[in-house]
Design an enzyme around this catalytic site. Structure first.
Site, PDB file in Angstrom:
ATOM      1  N   ASP A   9     -45.370   4.836 -22.701  1.00 44.60           N
ATOM      2  CA  ASP A   9     -44.751   5.100 -23.997  1.00 44.60           C
ATOM      3  C   ASP A   9     -43.494   5.930 -23.751  1.00 44.60           C
ATOM      4  O   ASP A   9     -43.287   6.480 -22.654  1.00 44.60           O
ATOM      5  CB  ASP A   9     -45.756   5.863 -24.869  1.00 44.60           C
ATOM      6  CG  ASP A   9     -45.177   6.304 -26.190  1.00 44.60           C
ATOM      7  OD1 ASP A   9     -44.660   5.451 -26.930  1.00 44.60           O
ATOM      8  OD2 ASP A   9     -45.210   7.517 -26.468  1.00 44.60           O
ATOM      9  N   ALA A  44     -42.146   1.468 -29.901  1.00 41.63           N
ATOM     10  CA  ALA A  44     -41.855   0.878 -31.209  1.00 41.63           C
ATOM     11  C   ALA A  44     -40.346   0.771 -31.421  1.00 41.63           C
ATOM     12  O   ALA A  44     -39.895   0.224 -32.421  1.00 41.63           O
ATOM     13  CB  ALA A  44     -42.473   1.709 -32.322  1.00 41.63           C
ATOM     14  N   LYS A 198     -49.973  -2.828 -28.557  1.00 44.90           N
ATOM     15  CA  LYS A 198     -49.542  -2.534 -27.188  1.00 44.90           C
ATOM     16  C   LYS A 198     -50.480  -3.137 -26.151  1.00 44.90           C
ATOM     17  O   LYS A 198     -50.047  -3.508 -25.065  1.00 44.90           O
ATOM     18  CB  LYS A 198     -49.399  -1.024 -27.004  1.00 44.90           C
ATOM     19  CG  LYS A 198     -48.239  -0.416 -27.784  1.00 44.90           C
ATOM     20  CD  LYS A 198     -48.014   1.054 -27.458  1.00 44.90           C
ATOM     21  CE  LYS A 198     -46.793   1.593 -28.178  1.00 44.90           C
ATOM     22  NZ  LYS A 198     -46.497   3.010 -27.832  1.00 44.90           N
ATOM     23  N   ASP A 221     -49.223   9.218 -25.726  1.00 46.19           N
ATOM     24  CA  ASP A 221     -49.465  10.504 -26.370  1.00 46.19           C
ATOM     25  C   ASP A 221     -49.886  10.400 -27.826  1.00 46.19           C
ATOM     26  O   ASP A 221     -50.164  11.420 -28.448  1.00 46.19           O
ATOM     27  CB  ASP A 221     -48.194  11.357 -26.313  1.00 46.19           C
ATOM     28  CG  ASP A 221     -47.155  10.899 -27.324  1.00 46.19           C
ATOM     29  OD1 ASP A 221     -46.816  11.679 -28.242  1.00 46.19           O
ATOM     30  OD2 ASP A 221     -46.687   9.758 -27.233  1.00 46.19           O
TER      31      ASP A 221
END
Length: 275
Positions: A9, A44, A198, A221
């Site tokens: 991420d 995103a 994801k 996270d």
């Protein structure tokens, strides 16, 4: 089994709280690249919010945009990127949401993302101005796009007061639109096609690169990272992640402000600790 593929991420994971990549983390990621281990950024964000970070990291691997709605190839010899996969929202879902906001939530700001385009209805809206200042993303307006030529929409971002965003998310669940929604913060609701997540992106990249799940790790996270952390061989949560995210992961590393990615890569022996 040796690690052959890494997923990460971006916000709150790769980036520190000041939205920068530390020198140590950049060095660790580049070391992985030199050893032939792809480091896949999963976010995103739109492509324009991810590719510049690859330059900082000195890598050119495939990237996962819009939480998995758009996957681009690694940088090719001519500098271009191919679309490896895309799953835009159904057009009727987009139109239903626009109608819903106009009729019930007129104060919520709705914006659309298509490939590397950010489409807004009112450039003077305070939410648009705020997001533009944060992300630096140039925008286009609905009025400049013919309705019958609306491009594929990979993500919808709704911005508004927390209580209205919560009500909107609850209503979307009741109406069972073919879409996934999650809060990236109390005032932001991000919406993609119902099949997008994801973990699906992880599976696609593993197949594309020919790497077994057991040979992969992932860093995350936030709540929308849980499925990714559980889809890889070893899911690693950041110390700044909510406790529910940490419990869902296989292990927890240091925080994003403490070079957590580097710490884990060094501990696992994937890159040298001398960086």
């Amino acid at each position: 089994m040796a690690i052959q593929l890494i997923f990460s991420d971006i916000d709150g994971t790769l980036l520190q709280s000041d939205h920068q990549i530390s020198r140590r983390t950049a060095g660790s990621v580049h070391a992985c690249s030199q050893r032939g281990i792809p480091f896949i950024l999963v976010s995103a964000r739109m492509p324009g919010g991810i590719l510049p970070l690859q330059k900082v990291l000195n890598i050119s691997d495939p990237v996962v945009c819009y939480g998995g709605a758009l996957i681009l190839s690694g940088e090719e010899a001519n500098g271009s990127r191919r679309i490896l996969f895309q799953r835009p929202l159904r057009r009727d879902a987009v139109e239903s949401l626009r109608h819903l906001l106009q009729s019930i939530f007129p104060d919520i700001c709705l914006t659309l993302y298509s490939f590397n385009r950010w489409i807004v209805s009112d450039p003077s809206d305070s939410w648009v101005i705020q997001e533009q200042q944060i992300a630096g993303t140039p925008f286009e307006t609905y009025s400049s796009i013919l309705e019958n030529k609306l491009p594929p929409i990979h993500k919808i971002l709704c911005m508004g007061e927390p209580e209205q965003i919560t009500r909107l998310q609850e209503l979307l669940a009741e109406k069972q639109l073919l879409a996934n929604s999650y809060k990236s913060k109390p005032t932001y609701l991000e919406i993609t096609d119902i099949s997008v997540n994801k973990s699906s992106a992880v599976a696609f990249i593993c197949h594309y690169l020919g790497v077994a799940r057991e040979q992969t790790i992932a860093f995350g996270d936030n709540y929308n990272d849980i499925d990714m952390l559980q889809a890889v061989g070893t899911g690693i949560a950041m110390a700044n992640a909510p406790i529910q995210v940490q419990k869902a992961a296989d292990q927890t590393t240091m925080s994003n402000d403490q070079d957590g990615i580097s710490h884990a890569l060094e501990t696992l022996g994937i890159c040298p600790s001398s960086l």
